[in-house]
Every structure is written in structure tokens, then in C-alpha cells.
Design a protein around this motif. Structure first.
Motif, PDB file in Angstrom:
ATOM      1  N   ASN A   3      -5.169  -7.212   9.352  1.00 48.32           N
ATOM      2  CA  ASN A   3      -5.249  -6.259   8.242  1.00 48.32           C
ATOM      3  C   ASN A   3      -4.324  -6.656   7.107  1.00 48.32           C
ATOM      4  N   VAL A   4      -3.108  -7.102   7.447  1.00 49.97           N
ATOM      5  CA  VAL A   4      -2.134  -7.479   6.423  1.00 49.97           C
ATOM      6  C   VAL A   4      -2.659  -8.646   5.601  1.00 49.97           C
ATOM      7  N   PHE A  67       3.758  -5.836  -0.260  1.00 54.17           N
ATOM      8  CA  PHE A  67       4.167  -4.637   0.468  1.00 54.17           C
ATOM      9  C   PHE A  67       5.602  -4.252   0.089  1.00 54.17           C
ATOM     10  N   LEU A  82       1.543   0.115   3.872  1.00 53.51           N
ATOM     11  CA  LEU A  82       0.358  -0.501   4.469  1.00 53.51           C
ATOM     12  C   LEU A  82      -0.858   0.397   4.277  1.00 53.51           C
ATOM     13  N   ARG A  83      -0.691   1.682   4.533  1.00 58.94           N
ATOM     14  CA  ARG A  83      -1.811   2.617   4.405  1.00 58.94           C
ATOM     15  C   ARG A  83      -2.285   2.714   2.958  1.00 58.94           C
ATOM     16  N   LEU A  93      -8.110  -0.053   8.412  1.00 53.67           N
ATOM     17  CA  LEU A  93      -7.070  -0.441   9.358  1.00 53.67           C
ATOM     18  C   LEU A  93      -7.590  -0.335  10.783  1.00 53.67           C
ATOM     19  N   ASP A 518       5.581  -7.683   6.669  1.00 55.35           N
ATOM     20  CA  ASP A 518       5.173  -7.433   8.051  1.00 55.35           C
ATOM     21  C   ASP A 518       6.134  -8.102   9.028  1.00 55.35           C
TER      22      ASP A 518
END
Length: 641
Positions: A3-4, A67, A82-83, A93, A518
Motif C-alpha cells: 500500500n505504501v 508521509f 497513511l489513511r 488499504l 514506513d
């Protein structure tokens, strides 16, 4: 693709930063004025599109990826950033299992119920005759209607069943109200409203979601004076800080968090424009609460009233007294606990004392400029205790000297840094007018967190073959990922690396060694794992990772599954990789400094000399790193022979 990675691939860091920073192209990079500190002459903020990263080479001296930029700008923690970025990028996600989703849905349902309770209490405060005394009390404390509405303050009516009846009529079961902590259960059967005739303060988590309530009694007959929600699936007072959801952006921007005693203190300061204050859910700060603040800033100031900061509470604190607002409204200052927290967290915790008989809101009402002066006067914990114990005492009396020394020396001995210990010994000796040698003594041996049992080397002897070769990698991310692939599985190696770095006069490992958010989050959890003894460190790290990072963790763990943490080559490889990452950062910094220096010289900016000084310091640091790298390599060659 994790996802990242998918979010980074879909979002252009230049486009994102350009929304708040005016950038201009400079070669293959972009420069502008840093949004995180005041600077209107030479642009010291650089965005690197090739790597998707940014860095401020000015006062901030900070940087990271997309981020980290959103976290610093908005005051979010990593899961929240992240969200938000996943929503912006249109990335779904990682999905929860049916069991996990059912649990999340249940918690969300309880939060919705408590939001309805906020509305109920709010109505009682502003729209009923019964709530007028509570509203008059708040107005009498100089809280305006706008502040009361913004913070959602309300009133619990003086009834045993007003809330219970209201929500029962709306179809909510007593079991739900009990799970939310809004009612209690009678031993004889039936239920009753937990909060009665109290001013109600909604308590939210760091993301602004409802967690529980705090309540202040309006009558002296109602005890305790302060009452919190009971422990529930949502409310854990040792993990919550009142006002953190509203304060975190200011804490990041001001690089300082202020801890005050009560809810009204937080609201009063915010009303006066000081929006970086929070309050603990109990009277003794927990390490979990401090860790939340540490993610936003290293500088934490405790603003204690004169009684809490004085001799009596200091003595109680040294006895590690711990009470909660459910039992007492008297604050307990625990300096020994705070010194240990400060050492473990590598934070800067200071203490300031409020004027006699004044709360923070009263201080700012009398003189708004007095609050910054109070914070500037904050002293380190040990120094504060030292002078608090000495205030008003007969320091020529040998027994008084002995009593003060016996209480301050344990705090000094708890400090891990030898220079700090020596400095405070000198200050204490001058204060008591005694010889330093009568105070100095060997610091007690410090206990380390218990590591879990190390696995045996694999029988097939394939451990070394599974290692990555960082010197063959040309990506900073791959070097960082290599470090984390080892540390997630074997966090205890951080101890060995830090000892080796300190022996070489280098700084201990920190999240600043990593550029990607992350991986910073994973490293932070690896440190947290070493400070607890409930789970094995590796299990703790994986259990607490945000769901979207589990794919990344799986990738990293695959590359280290055969590694033997007791093998010297693994440790030495990790150590060299950390040094290589630091060298890269310094080289990159010098390249940008040269550009900034040239631009400053062309514009006649005097900061050109400052950039030169930074380059000189960077070069000295590079020499130290090169020396350490050479020493480690020579040691390995000697072993090989």
C-alpha cells in the motif's frame, strides 16, 4: 506492491508540496521556503522528485518522504497520514478479516453512541433550566460560548436515570450503554446513570474519535471531585491525553508540548491562543502518554501548580505514589519515574511552577504574555526537585543537607549520561555547600529490558547466504530496508549497535537514520518492543504494526529469516549499513549546502557563511564516520586472519 509503495507511485510529492509551498525548479530538484520555520530570504527547502523525498537544510534540519511531510504539516501520526494519503491516491488499504471487521464495527457503534451522549449532555447544558448553574459556573471561569461549543462541554442532570431513559427510548440497550461506560450496574439488579450533576468533558483519542468522558462535580457533596469513564474497550486513561487531537498540530509546529493538570486548564489556554497543551487522564504521567508526545516533539514541559511542584508532593512522588482522578484530585509529581521515562525516550522533560494559587487559565487572563515566560523558565526535572526541596530550608543544618542529598542523589544516579550526572552532582554540591566527593558515588547498574530467547542457528548453515549485500545496492531505501529486515526480527541487536556507535563517539541509532516514514514507524516499534516484557520483541512489533505495513514487514522478514543474530557478520553488516546511511545523508547535505551558499552569495545574503559552517561540520562528521568505518573494517580483517 505494498500500500505504501502504491500511494507513493500514485502521488507526486512535488504536486503535494506545491499546494502549500511555492517551488521553483533547480536542476532536477525543486526549492522553496520551508513551511515549518520562518525564512524569507534564501530557500532552504528542497524536494527531490527522483527519490520522492524532501529536506529542509535550514533551521528544521529535517526531512523525509511524502508521509513525513503530511505528518509534520498536519500533526498526524503515521497511521492517520497513511489513511489520508490512501484516500487521496484512491488506494484501498489492506482489508481486515471478518472477525477484525466485526470488532471494528462494534467499536465504531460504541463511538457513535458516545457522540449521541455528547449531544445529550450538550443539550442539558445550554437548553435546560437544570443546566444553568453549570453554564453559569463555566461563564464565571471566563469560558466563552464559542470555546464551550468547540470542546463539546455539557452537563449531566442530577438524576439516576435521565440518560438511561433517554437512550432506552431511542432503542439503545442497557448492555450498549454499559459497554460505553455511560451507566453502572446495581448489585441488586438494574442500572443507574454513572454521571450526575457534573460538567461533562468529552474525551477523544489522538484521531479525534470519542473514547470516554471526564466529569467535574458541581457540589462539594458529590465525591470524587473528578470522575472519569470506567475502563472500556475504548477508554484506557493511561493511554489517553485530553486535547491531544486538537493540540498535535501546534505541538509539531511549536516543537513543544505542555502538560497541565486539568481539562479546564487545556481549554483556557487554547482560548488564549496557546493550543499546544494537553492533560493526562490520571494524576501520574505514564510512559505510554509520553511516547505519544515524543512522536510529535522531544521537548515536554510540565506546568505544575505551586502545591504539586513543592516539597510535599515531591516527597510523595519520590515514593512513586500513583493515584487517579477517580480517587483524588490532588496531583502527584513523580520525578523519579519521569527521569527514567526521559532516559528511555531520549526526550527533554522540564518542569515549571505556576504562581501561587493560580491555574493556567487565570494566569493568561491576568497577563497573556506571562505564559511564555513561565515556559521559558522551565527547569530539568532533577534541578527542579533540587531547588524545590531546598526552598525555605535551613541549608546550614547538616541534617537538612543529608535529607536533601538522600532524595536528589537517586534521581541523579538514574540518569544514563555521565556528563549530566557529573553536572548535577556539581550543582547539588554548590547548593548544599559541601565537597563533591561526599556526594559522588558509583551509579547503580542499570537494568536492560529482558530480551527474548535467541533462536538456534539453522541446521542447513544457510544463514549467511540469505544476507543482502548493502554495498551492492544503489538505493537508500534498500539500505534502510536491509537494516529493518534484521531489526524487526531481532530488535535486541539495537543494543549492540548502539554500544559500538558510542564507543566510536557516534550518536545512537534513532528514527532519523531512516528517510522513509514506513521504515521509521517500524524502527520506532522495534524500540518500543524492547521496553516491554509482555511479548517477545519481534511479536510485539508485528502485533502493533498498522495493518497496511504488514505486507512490507512480510517482505523484509523473508530476507532475514535465516539470519543468526548471534553471528558477528550480521551485527557488523548492520553497523556498517548504518554508517553508510549517515554518510549518504551528509554527502547529500553538503551538495545542497553548496547550492544554497552559491544562491546566497549571488543575493548578498549573509547566510552564505552559515552554510559554509554547516558544510565544515558535515565534513568533520564524515571524517568521524570514515574513521569508524575503517576501524570496523580493520577489526574484521584481523579476525579473518
Amino acid at each position: 506492491m505494498s500500500n505504501v509503495d502504491e500511494i507513493k507511485a500514485r502521488l507526486d510529492i512535488v504536486d503535494l508540496v506545491s499546494e502549500s509551498v511555492q517551488l521553483r525548479k533547480s536542476g532536477k530538484n525543486f526549492t522553496g521556503f520551508c513551511p515549518f520555520h520562518s525564512n524569507t530570504r534564501t530557500p532552504s527547502f528542497v524536494v527531490f522528485p527522483d527519490t520522492g523525498t524532501w529536506r529542509c537544510f535550514g533551521a528544521c534540519n529535517d526531512g523525509g518522504d511524502i508521509f513525513k511531510y503530511v505528518m509534520k504539516k498536519e500533526g498526524y501520526d503515521f497511521p492517520e497520514a497513511l489513511r489520508r494519503l490512501a484516500e487521496r491516491a484512491g488506494v484501498e488499504l489492506r482489508q481486515y478479516t471478518p472477525e477484525e471487521q466485526e470488532q471494528r464495527d462494534e467499536l465504531d457503534r460504541l463511538r457513535d453512541l458516545m457522540e449521541e451522549a455528547v449531544t445529550f449532555f450538550r443539550h442539558q447544558l445550554v437548553s435546560t433550566p437544570a443546566g444553568k448553574p453549570a453554564l453559569d459556573y463555566l461563564h464565571g471561569r471566563s469560558f466563552g460560548d464559542e470555546s464551550l461549543e468547540a470542546w463539546g462541554l455539557g452537563y449531566a442532570p442530577n438524576s439516576w436515570d435521565a440518560l438511561l431513559n433517554h437512550f432506552s427510548e431511542k432503542g439503545h440497550s442497557p448492555e450498549d450503554l454499559l459497554a460505553a461506560g455511560l451507566i453502572g450496574e446495581r448489585e441488586s439488579g438494574g442500572y443507574y446513570d454513572r454521571f450526575r450533576n457534573r460538567v461533562m468533558f468529552p474525551i477523544r483519542d489522538s484521531r479525534g474519535r470519542m473514547a470516554g468522558f471526564g466529569a467535574r462535580a458541581l457540589s462539594d457533596e458529590d465525591q470524587p471531585k473528578y470522575l472519569n469513564s470506567p475502563q472500556t474497550d475504548l477508554f484506557n486513561k493511561s493511554h489517553l491525553l485530553y486535547g491531544l487531537d486538537r493540540a498535535r498540530k501546534s505541538i509539531r509546529s511549536e516543537d513543544e508540548a505542555v502538560i497541565v493538570e486539568g481539562y479546564l486548564d487545556v481549554i483556557g489556554l487554547a482560548q488564549a491562543g496557546y493550543t499546544n497543551a494537553v492533560s493526562p487522564m490520571g494524576t501520574a504521567l505514564t510512559e505510554q502518554q509520553l511516547r505519544q508526545l515524543k512522536r510529535l516533539t522531544r521537548r515536554i514541559v510540565l506546568a505544575l501548580d505551586a502545591d504539586a511542584a513543592g516539597d510535599k508532593a515531591t516527597l510523595r512522588g519520590l515514593q512513586v505514589a500513583r493515584q487517579t482522578m477517580d480517587h483524588s484530585a490532588d496531583p502527584v509529581f513523580d520525578p523519579r519515574g519521569l527521569v527514567r521515562h526521559e532516559a528511555r525516550l531520549q526526550a527533554d522533560i522540564r518542569v515549571t511552577t505556576l504562581p501561587e494559587g493560580q491555574d493556567p487559565d487565570e494566569v493568561v487572563q491576568a497577563d497573556p504574555d506571562a505564559w511564555p515566560r513561565l515556559l521559558d523558565a522551565a527547569r530539568p526535572i532533577v534541578e527542579h526537585v533540587m531547588y524545590s526541596l531546598a526552598e525555605g530550608r535551613e541549608l546550614d543544618d547538616p541534617k537538612v543537607k543529608t535529607e536533601i542529598a538522600e532524595q536528589v542523589l537517586p534521581l541523579i544516579n538514574d540518569l544514563p549520561n555521565a556528563i549530566e550526572r557529573d553536572t548535577y552532582i556539581q550543582k547539588l554540591a554548590r547548593l548544599l555547600k559541601v565537597d563533591e566527593r561526599s556526594l559522588a558515588g558509583p551509579a547503580p547498574e542499570r537494568r536492560r529490558p529482558r530480551p527474548f530467547a535467541r533462536p538456534q542457528p539453522p541446521a542447513n548453515g544457510a544463514a549467511e547466504g540469505a544476507m543482502l549485500a548493502p554495498h551492492l545496492q544503489d538505493s537508500t531505501f534498500k539500505l534502510e530496508a536491509h537494516c529493518l529486515s534484521i531489526l524487526i526480527r531481532h530488535p535486541e541487536l539495537i543494543y549492540r549497535v548502539n554500544r559500538a556507535l558510542q564507543e566510536a563517539a557516534l550518536e545512537r541509532m534513532s528514527s532519523e537514520d531512516f528517510e522513509h516514514s514506513d521504515l521509521q514507524e517500524m524502527f520506532r516499534l522495534s524500540l518500543d518492543a524492547l521496553e516491554q516484557d509482555i511479548l517477545e520483541p519481534a511479536s510485539y512489533t508485528l502485533d502493533n504494526l498498522p495493518l497496511a505495513l504488514l505486507d512490507r514487514a512480510d517482505e523484509l522478514l523473508q530476507t532475514s529469516q535465516q539470519l543468526d543474530p548471534s553471528g558477528e557478520r550480521v551485527f557488523e553488516d548492520l553497523l556498517r549499513t548504518i554508517i553508510m546511511l549517515r554518510r549518504r545523508k551528509l554527502h547529500k547535505g553538503n551538495e545542497q549546502m553548496r547550492f544554497l551558499q552559491q544562491a546566497a552569495q549571488e543575493e548578498g545574503d549573509l547566510k552564505a557563511s552559515e552554510y559554509q559552517q554547516v558544510m565544515v561540520q558535515n565534513t568533520l562528521n564524515l571524517q568521524r564516520l570514515d574513521k569508524a568505518y575503517g576501524a570496523f573494517s580493520n577489526r574484521n580483517l584481523s579476525k579473518a586472519k
